[in-house]
Design a protein around this motif. Structure first.
Motif, PDB file in Angstrom:
ATOM      1  N   THR A  32       0.969  -1.315   0.018  1.00  0.00           N
ATOM      2  CA  THR A  32      -0.175  -0.047  -0.064  1.00  0.00           C
ATOM      3  C   THR A  32       0.863   1.282   0.043  1.00  0.00           C
ATOM      4  O   THR A  32       0.599   2.114  -0.754  1.00  0.00           O
ATOM      5  CB  THR A  32      -0.964   0.027   1.329  1.00  0.00           C
ATOM      6  N   ASP A  33       2.009   1.230   0.857  1.00  0.00           N
ATOM      7  CA  ASP A  33       2.667   2.369   1.111  1.00  0.00           C
ATOM      8  C   ASP A  33       3.596   2.693  -0.440  1.00  0.00           C
ATOM      9  O   ASP A  33       3.738   3.767  -0.717  1.00  0.00           O
ATOM     10  CB  ASP A  33       3.963   2.176   2.011  1.00  0.00           C
ATOM     11  N   TYR A  34       3.906   1.583  -0.744  1.00  0.00           N
ATOM     12  CA  TYR A  34       4.822   1.698  -2.184  1.00  0.00           C
ATOM     13  C   TYR A  34       3.825   2.160  -3.303  1.00  0.00           C
ATOM     14  O   TYR A  34       4.025   3.051  -4.159  1.00  0.00           O
ATOM     15  CB  TYR A  34       5.395   0.319  -2.527  1.00  0.00           C
ATOM     16  N   ALA A  35       2.490   1.694  -3.500  1.00  0.00           N
ATOM     17  CA  ALA A  35       1.745   1.885  -4.474  1.00  0.00           C
ATOM     18  C   ALA A  35       1.089   3.690  -4.280  1.00  0.00           C
ATOM     19  O   ALA A  35       0.777   4.326  -5.034  1.00  0.00           O
ATOM     20  CB  ALA A  35       0.298   1.339  -4.390  1.00  0.00           C
ATOM     21  N   ALA A  36       1.439   4.185  -3.122  1.00  0.00           N
ATOM     22  CA  ALA A  36       0.987   5.470  -2.656  1.00  0.00           C
ATOM     23  C   ALA A  36       2.244   6.628  -2.990  1.00  0.00           C
ATOM     24  O   ALA A  36       1.782   7.658  -2.829  1.00  0.00           O
ATOM     25  CB  ALA A  36       0.391   5.669  -1.161  1.00  0.00           C
TER      26      ALA A  36
ATOM     27  N   LYS B  45      13.166   2.849   0.408  1.00  0.00           N
ATOM     28  CA  LYS B  45      14.165   3.351   1.670  1.00  0.00           C
ATOM     29  C   LYS B  45      13.213   3.800   2.653  1.00  0.00           C
ATOM     30  O   LYS B  45      13.285   3.478   3.972  1.00  0.00           O
ATOM     31  CB  LYS B  45      14.909   4.236   0.830  1.00  0.00           C
ATOM     32  N   LYS B  46      12.041   4.662   2.414  1.00  0.00           N
ATOM     33  CA  LYS B  46      11.320   5.425   3.317  1.00  0.00           C
ATOM     34  C   LYS B  46      10.461   4.436   4.040  1.00  0.00           C
ATOM     35  O   LYS B  46      10.191   4.340   5.472  1.00  0.00           O
ATOM     36  CB  LYS B  46      10.371   6.549   2.659  1.00  0.00           C
TER      37      LYS B  46
ATOM     38  N   TRP C  54      -1.743  -5.206  -6.275  1.00  0.00           N
ATOM     39  CA  TRP C  54      -0.595  -5.821  -6.787  1.00  0.00           C
ATOM     40  C   TRP C  54      -0.484  -4.941  -8.462  1.00  0.00           C
ATOM     41  O   TRP C  54       0.855  -4.723  -8.594  1.00  0.00           O
ATOM     42  CB  TRP C  54      -0.783  -7.178  -7.182  1.00  0.00           C
ATOM     43  N   ASN C  55      -1.460  -4.896  -9.024  1.00  0.00           N
ATOM     44  CA  ASN C  55      -1.395  -4.074 -10.158  1.00  0.00           C
ATOM     45  C   ASN C  55      -0.717  -2.831 -10.187  1.00  0.00           C
ATOM     46  O   ASN C  55      -0.070  -2.123 -11.036  1.00  0.00           O
ATOM     47  CB  ASN C  55      -2.601  -3.871 -11.104  1.00  0.00           C
ATOM     48  N   ALA C  56      -1.272  -1.926  -9.161  1.00  0.00           N
ATOM     49  CA  ALA C  56      -0.820  -0.634  -8.818  1.00  0.00           C
ATOM     50  C   ALA C  56       0.622  -0.576  -8.555  1.00  0.00           C
ATOM     51  O   ALA C  56       1.412   0.200  -8.973  1.00  0.00           O
ATOM     52  CB  ALA C  56      -1.443  -0.091  -7.572  1.00  0.00           C
ATOM     53  N   VAL C  57       1.225  -1.640  -7.812  1.00  0.00           N
ATOM     54  CA  VAL C  57       2.563  -1.729  -7.636  1.00  0.00           C
ATOM     55  C   VAL C  57       3.388  -1.950  -8.809  1.00  0.00           C
ATOM     56  O   VAL C  57       4.510  -1.257  -9.195  1.00  0.00           O
ATOM     57  CB  VAL C  57       3.107  -2.716  -6.527  1.00  0.00           C
TER      58      VAL C  57
END
Length: 568
Positions: free
Chosen positions: A198-202, A207-208, A293-296
């Motif tokens: 979720t955080d990566y897709a956002a 790193k963060k 998954w698709n968003a990532v």
């Protein structure tokens, strides 16, 4: 099987023999080593061989020569410590066809024979036939293991490894035997996986995300803290949290092939063609929904493959003079390039300030100038050398005192063995039938020979002789190496030699300036080697040997003493 007689030239004394034993699989145990040694001792006694030493390797594969026992055996052959190598079977020495041929060649060059309990005296024919059979055995074993794992993968079960977000479940069949390979979702870890996606897709960077997880003290898969590479991994190889398709209920097995590097004995991975992958749908193990998954995948973008014609061994060379030697004094992590010209703590930048707050940097040119100057002027002076030699002599004396106690015990046992043997001889003279004491006499005689060999090897060490120009020789050689850094022909060898003089470079932040203090720790074995002008040093010619026992001294310095340290 009848014992084969070892074909040897006529000699006036028993051949010095060493025993080698090894076991490697879970089906064997420590006692297997003892069984092999006992069998070899019985064979040696029947053949009239004098066993002077035993080498062994426990739980180590016979497909590699990177075994301490085998390496010591080869070194002993080079030092002319024995005449025969005795093992239970040829495959105990090695199962690899090339390795067993290499061992045979090295021992033949030193006039050392190979004898086994099962095959007898080993010749070129045995090396060819048995080496091929052992090599085929390994291939057959690998094929059977692979076939079994493929069956697990096709059934949707785990075929090795543990994915974050799941836990293993063991069931038992009607006979009580465990049924392995079952998994189920771990709710706590699954929530962390969803958070990462979720955080990566956002829009957050790996790193963060890793910094935030470490700040919350959330345990990582390795237990050593989260890093950016743990999350992004390698998309082509399917590694990393964000690339694991098991999170959408799709297991991919046989994506990578693991091959043992013959030079190092370590396994390296290679990507297999997609046609060889085994893909199994396991919807009950899905953790991440398809939209997330698709968003990532959309954010990751198209796969980018760098065009790197450079050979892999060149890409693995250190990128800078001291790459891989720099360590953070705050967390112990590595220092790497944080800009085009500066180094900084990798842990502080990849895992966040909660793991390490050392954000200070140092320029590459400044670091190399300071370290080279310290190597040239500080790490080997006459006073430091004298102190080292005093400490080395003290350590040698301590070890010798311990060895003397051991030698005294051996001498006492040897005297008692000789006395008991003499009593049996007297008994035979007095009229007792020889067959009544024959076995005991043979055992005592074998033990006497073994003890005499051990006592003979417990010799007093020779005194240390220090050449007065050792420090001067060191500085001359260092100056030569530094000058070669500007020479394209000698640059690579000079870099390698200079790196061999450094154990590590610790960069410690200071208060209140925030600048980095540099602690240079010299690799004492390397420093002594270059000071002695040893011929094995690349790029340098050999002259007078400074220490008569330089090889032993360098070995002791490498493992028994603290490294030389200088603060810049």
């Amino acid at each position: 099987m009848a014992d084969r007689q070892l074909r040897i030239p006529v000699m006036t004394h028993p051949l010095r023999t060493v025993i080698y034993a090894r076991f490697s699989t879970d089906m064997q145990r420590d006692a297997s080593i003892e069984d092999q040694i006992r069998s070899c001792r019985e064979h040696a006694e029947r053949q009239g061989l004098d066993v002077v030493d035993v080498y062994s390797d426990k739980a180590v594969s016979g497909a590699s020569l990177m075994r301490s026992g085998v390496q010591k055996l080869l070194q002993g052959a080079q030092d002319n410590c024995f005449d025969v190598v005795l093992s239970e079977a040829l495959d105990r020495l090695s199962r690899n066809q090339a390795d067993i041929a290499l061992i045979y060649q090295k021992l033949q060059f030193r006039d050392v024979l190979i004898e086994t309990v099962s095959e007898g005296s080993i010749s070129e024919m045995h090396i060819g036939l048995k080496g091929t059979m052992n090599s085929l055995f390994l291939k057959d074993l690998a094929a059977k293991t692979h076939r079994g794992l493929k069956g697990r993968a096709l059934a949707g079960k785990s075929a090795g490894g543990k994915a974050y977000g799941y836990r293993a479940v063991i069931h038992y069949n009607a006979s009580g035997d465990p049924i392995r390979g079952e998994r189920k979702i771990d709710p706590t870890e699954a929530n962390i996986v969803r958070r990462i996606f979720t955080d990566y897709a956002a829009g957050l960077s790996p790193k963060k995300i890793a910094e935030a997880l470490n700040a919350k003290k959330i345990a990582s898969p390795s237990g050593r803290g989260w890093g950016a590479s743990t999350l992004h991994g390698n998309r082509e190889r399917g590694t990393g949290i964000l690339n694991n398709e098991l999170y959408i209920g799709r297991q991919i097995w046989n994506r990578l092939a693991y091959i043992k590097d013959p030079e190092t004995g370590r396994r390296v991975s290679r990507l297999k063609p997609e046609a060889e992958w085994v893909i199994t749908e396991i919807p009950e193990l899905r953790i991440v929904d398809q939209d997330l998954w698709n968003a990532v995948r959309a954010r990751q973008g198209a796969m980018k493959v760098k065009n790197t014609p450079t050979a892999i061994w060149d890409r693995r060379r250190p990128k800078t003079l001291f790459s891989g030697l720099m360590k953070c004094g705050g967390c112990g992590g590595g220092f790497s390039k944080v800009s085009q010209t500066s180094f900084g703590c990798s842990t502080a930048r990849n895992k966040g300030k909660t793991v390490c707050d050392n954000m200070a940097t140092i320029g590459q040119a400044e670091l190399e100038r300071l370290v080279l100057d310290a190597l040239q002027n500080n790490l080997m002076d006459q006073e430091a050398l004298a102190i080292f030699c005093q400490e080395y002599a003290r350590e040698r004396n301590r070890l010798q005192a311990e060895a003397s106690l051991s030698r005294n015990a051996l001498e006492k046992e040897l005297a008692a063995t000789r006395k008991d043997h003499a009593k049996l001889v007297d008994a035979i003279i007095a009229g007792i039938p020889a067959e009544h004491v024959k076995d005991r006499m043979l055992a005592l005689d074998a033990r006497r020979i073994e003890l005499e060999g051990k006592v003979a090897r417990e010799a007093d060490p020779s005194p240390i002789r220090i050449h007065p120009s050792m420090a001067e020789s060191y500085r001359e050689n260092i100056t030569t190496l530094i000058s070669q850094l500007q020479n394209p022909d000698g640059m690579l060898e000079a870099k390698e030699a200079l790196r061999g003089l450094i154990d590590r470079i610790v960069l410690q932040p200071t208060e209140p300036s925030g600048k980095l203090a540099i602690h240079l720790e010299g690799a004492l074995a390397g420093l002594l080697m270059i000071s002695s002008d040893a011929k094995r040093q690349k790029g340098l010619s050999g002259r007078t040997q400074v220490f008569e026992d330089i090889d032993e001294l360098v070995l002791v310095a490498g493992v028994g003493f603290e490294p030389t340290t200088f603060r810049l």
